[in-house]
Design an enzyme around this catalytic site. Sequence first.
Site, mmCIF file in Angstrom:
data_model
loop_
_atom_site.group_PDB
_atom_site.id
_atom_site.type_symbol
_atom_site.label_atom_id
_atom_site.label_comp_id
_atom_site.label_asym_id
_atom_site.label_seq_id
_atom_site.Cartn_x
_atom_site.Cartn_y
_atom_site.Cartn_z
ATOM 1 C CG PHE B 133 -1.976 -1.025 1.272
ATOM 2 C CD1 PHE B 133 -2.544 -1.508 0.097
ATOM 3 C CD2 PHE B 133 -2.436 -1.536 2.480
ATOM 4 C CE1 PHE B 133 -3.529 -2.480 0.124
ATOM 5 C CE2 PHE B 133 -3.424 -2.506 2.517
ATOM 6 C CZ PHE B 133 -3.975 -2.984 1.345
ATOM 7 C CB CYS B 135 4.158 1.558 -5.109
ATOM 8 S SG CYS B 135 5.117 1.995 -6.554
ATOM 9 C CB CYS B 345 38.491 24.703 12.541
ATOM 10 S SG CYS B 345 37.019 24.035 13.359
ATOM 11 C CB CYS B 348 32.402 25.320 17.931
ATOM 12 S SG CYS B 348 33.941 25.982 18.617
#
Lengths: 74, 424
Positions: B133, B135, B345, B348
Site C-alpha cells: 500500500f 508505492c 578551526c 563552533c
Amino acid sequence: MHEHKEFLEEKEQIDRLINNGFFITDVTENLEGAFVQFSNGADTEQLHIQSASARKYFSFLLKKQKEDTISPFT
Amino acid sequence: MADLTTSLAGITSPNPFWLASAPPTNSGYQVQRAFEAGWGGAVWKTMGDPILNVSSRFASTTFNGQRVAGFNNIELITDRSLEANLREIEETKRKFPDRAIIGSIMVEPQQEKWHEIVKKVEAAGVDGLELNFGCPHGMAERGMGSASGQVPELVEKQTSWVKEAAQTPVIVKLTPNITDITFTAQAAVQGGADAVSMINTINSLAGVDLDTWNTIPNVAGKGAHGGYCGPAVKPIALNMVSESARHPEISVPISGMGGVSSWKEAVEFMLMGASNVQVCTAAMHHGFRIVEDMIDGLNNYLDEKQIYSVNQLIGQSVPKFSDWGELDLNYRVVARINNDACINCNKCHIACEDTSHQCIDMHKDDQGNDILQVREEDCVGCNLCSIVCPVDGAIDMVEAPRQTGDEPMTWNERQSLLSLMPAK
Ligand SMILES: Cc1cc2nc3c(=O)[nH]c(=O)nc-3n(C[C@H](O)[C@H](O)[C@H](O)COP(=O)(O)O)c2cc1C
C-alpha cells in the site's frame, strides 16, 4: 547574548518578593512573556518575567508552593 | 554467538535481515544468490498485473562525496508474469526451506482480485504476504499503492479482504506519504493485519540538471515524482516505527525499513520496536554480501552486551520515547571544549555566534595561543557546536549539575500547575 544575566536579574526580583513573604497568586502568559502576580495577603506586586530561565524558575516556585500548600493552592 | 533467529507474526528466519521488495528480489536467481550470501528472508518484488516500466529509472543524491546518501526511483512493480514469479518462488523455497519468503502483492481495490492473487501466491509456498500500500508513483495514479495506502478506510477494507482468503500471516506495508502513519497502521490492525511494515519510499524529485533543465531522472525530457529511500530517510522511518511501536492500538509486530545500511541501524530499529528489518538501497549500492558484515556486526554487538537473543532488543527503547510535553524542562547539558584536541578551526564559534546563543568566546591562553571557551551559564545545550565540530572529542556535551530551581518539571506538569491557579 547574555541571557544568564537577564535571568539573574529577574530571579533576584522574584527572590526579593518571596523572601519578603510574598507568594504567587496568578500568572498570565502572552506574547510578551509572563506577568506574575504576587501577594503577601495585604499588598500585591506584579513582575513582568521575560527570560526563559526565569519563567522556568517561577514554575518551580509554584510547584513548591503547591507542595507546601501555600496559597493560592490551599 | 548470540541467537539471531527472529519471528515476525510467526514467520521465522535465521536472522533479522530481510531483503525488501524491490529490484534485489526480482527473480529466483537473485533471491537464491541473496540466500547463499546469508540473508534471512526476502520479500519478493511486488506481484500483480505485470506492468510496463520506463527508462531511465533511478537517481541518487551525492552529498559532499558520499554517494547514494539518498536514492530515488520511478520503477513500478514487477513486469514479469505471476506464473514466472511463482515458479521461481516455489523453487527458491525448496532450495532454502529455512529462509522466509514473503509474497508482496498489489491489485486494484476489488475483493475478488485480492482473493485471486492471495490464493495463487500462497499456493507457491510463501511464508507470508505483504500488501504493498506504499508505492508512491505510477501505481498510485491507477488507484493502487500509496493511493490506497493514504486512505485508512481502504487500508482496512483491503486488509480484511486479504484476511478472508489468506492462510499465512499478512503484513501490511505502509506509505510514509501521510501526515500520521499511526492512522493507517491502526486501520491495518482493524482490518486484521498480523504485522505492519514501514516505510515504503517518500515522494521525491531527485534534482534538476543545471545545463539541460531536465528533471533527474528524465524520460525523453520529461520527469515525474519518484520514491526516496536510502540512508537519508532513516530518521523519518525510525520515527514512524517508533510512533507505531508506542501506540496502544497498534498491537502487531513491525518490520522496519528505510535507510538500514548496517547492523547499527538494524539495532536502532529493533530497539525502537521493530521485530526485524528490511533492506533495499544498501543491497543495491553494495551487493548481497553486505549482509555478512551485518550478521557479524550484530553478533559482536550482542556478545559484547552479553545478550543471548536478538529478540531481547525488540522495543527496549520504546519507553524512552515520549511526547515533548513529557520532557524535563530543567535538565541541562552544556558544551565543554577540550582545548588539547581543538584545532582552532572556529567552526563552533561561528555556528554559535551566527546561528545559536553567542556563548563561545575567543580568548588567549597564558602562552598567547588562541583558545575557545564556552560561557556555560549562557549555553542552552543545543548541541550545534559539537555537531559542526570536525574533531571527535574536541567538544563534549556534559550534564550541568542541578541547582535550586532546577528540579525536574515537564511542560505538561507546568501547564497543569498554571491551570490550577484560582484566577484561571
Ligand atoms: C528501485 C526500487 C523499487 C522498489 N520497488 C518496490 C516494490 O515493488 N514494492 C515495494 O513494496 N517496495 C518497493 N520499493 C521500496 C523498498 O522496498 C523499501 O521500502 C524502500 O526502498 C526503503 O528501504 P531502503 O531505504 O533500504 O531502500 C522499491 C524501492 C526501490 C529503490
